[in-house]
Design an enzyme around this catalytic site. Structure first.
Site, short mmCIF file in Angstrom:
data_model
loop_
_atom_site.label_atom_id
_atom_site.label_comp_id
_atom_site.label_asym_id
_atom_site.label_seq_id
_atom_site.Cartn_x
_atom_site.Cartn_y
_atom_site.Cartn_z
NE ARG A 94 -2.10 22.55 53.92
CZ ARG A 94 -0.47 22.94 53.20
NH1 ARG A 94 -0.75 24.51 52.55
NH2 ARG A 94 0.21 22.85 53.68
CD GLN A 199 6.23 23.88 49.04
OE1 GLN A 199 6.73 22.90 48.49
NE2 GLN A 199 5.37 23.23 49.76
CG ASP A 240 2.76 27.99 57.64
OD1 ASP A 240 1.41 27.47 56.44
OD2 ASP A 240 4.05 27.71 56.98
CG ASN A 250 7.90 28.19 57.97
OD1 ASN A 250 7.72 28.25 57.15
ND2 ASN A 250 9.22 28.33 57.10
#
Length: 351
Positions: A94, A199, A240, A250
């Protein structure tokens, strides 16, 4: 009066394996998957069974500790070569989540001066456990600082899942809800469902309900109307990657909320640990944005919802400019204003 709050965990170390909460199965079932190889760890991250920047870093650290126990070489030089190969391999899982690379680098550095394989294996396991323990303490501190931004009865909007299952415990953006619950400060969460992987709908609502925290689910395109009609007092999101000037990557849709906050004149907060900062990059334009498979958009739970062959643009993240951010909440406190100066000062104090 303090309250004991049930807070789910996403990653557990078993000594010879890693147990991860399969977040792709939530909210329908609570299943834990056992990972025994570095390849399984990589796949679990890519498939979003483990997600959330801090949790990704934690599972990567455990994955490297696990892999080191399986090397058959008797020579420390060959051990280091295999270990560095696995570090590079996990780094491809990632690319936007800076905690992944932070954890990998920390594991790599922990054994730079080690001369025996047995000692290296021991240190790697200890370092991975330390990363997890530190993250729990960091998240609690973020929650304590964040709670000072809110008052009893506030309605707070969030997106994606920056909660306990995205970290070691407590979360970042959701940490004030847990700390507030413990301290008798009632905060009501409004959770954007967060297309395309949902999510917010699947994970944030699930974990807050587990803890008995009030949560209302909305579709992503309801956010403006909810702010206008439901007395939303503030917005808080995770991150992130945060770069040197405060620009923040993000979950896709975060910048939409920041623009809405500006229009409606409500605070927009980012909650993240120092490990999420990447001060090697000066602006958000330098952040690599992961693009994910088109089927996340064209299919919902395996069922085709768009014509086959439809062109899809599916970035996982967007970048919110620093000028739209009211404050960045870290374990060291809240920074605001001149982010470039404040972030540089923060890292000078912690170096």
């Amino acid at each position: 009066m303090s309250t004991v709050v049930t807070i789910p965990r996403s990653v557990s170390w078993k000594g010879d394996a890693i147990a991860v909460l399969k977040q792709t199965k939530l909210p329908h079932s609570t299943e834990y998957k056992t990972l025994t190889t570095i390849e399984e760890v990589w796949k679990s991250i890519v498939m979003l069974e483990v997600r959330g920047a801090p949790a990704i870093g934690i599972v990567a650290a455990f994955g490297l500790a696990l892999a080191s126990k399986k090397y058959t070489t008797l020579h420390i030089e060959e051990f280091q070569k295999k270990f560095n190969r696995d570090c590079n391999y996990l780094g491809t899982s990632r690319p936007t989540a800076v905690n992944l690379f932070w954890a990998i680098d920390r594991m790599r550095e922990s054994i730079q001066e080690i001369t025996t394989i047995k000692e290296a294996q021991k240190i790697l396991e200890e370092e991975a456990l330390r990363i997890q323990q530190e993250d729990e303490a960091v998240c609690r501190s973020i929650g304590e600082h964040a709670l000072t931004c809110f008052k009893d009865g506030d309605n707070i909007l969030t997106i994606c899942n920056a909660g306990s299952i995205a970290t070691a415990r407590y979360g970042t953006a959701l940490a004030p809800f847990y700390i507030g619950k413990e301290k008798g400060v009632r905060l009501h969460a409004y959770a954007c469902e967060t297309r395309p992987v949902l999510q917010g709908g699947r994970l944030t609502t699930w974990e807050l309900k587990q803890a008995g925290i009030d949560v209302t689910l909305i579709t992503d395109n309801t956010a403006a109307h909810a702010i206008q009609t439901k007395e939303i007092n503030a917005i808080i999101v995770g991150a992130d990657r945060i770069v040197a000037n405060g620009d923040t990557a993000n979950k896709i849709g975060t910048m939409n909320l920041a623009i809405l906050a500006k229009y409606f004149d409500i605070p927009f907060y980012v909650a993240a640990p120092l490990s999420t900062f990447d001060i090697t990059k000066q602006t958000g334009a330098e952040i690599v944005i992961e693009e994910r498979d088109e089927t996340e958009v064209t299919k919902i739970f395996g069922k085709q919802v768009a014509p086959v062959g439809t062109t899809v643009y599916n970035p996982a993240f967007d970048v919110t400019p620093n000028k739209l951010i009211t404050g960045i909440i870290t374990e060291k406190g809240i920074i605001c204003g001149d982010y470039k100066r404040e972030i540089a000062s923060l890292f000078e104090k912690t170096s």
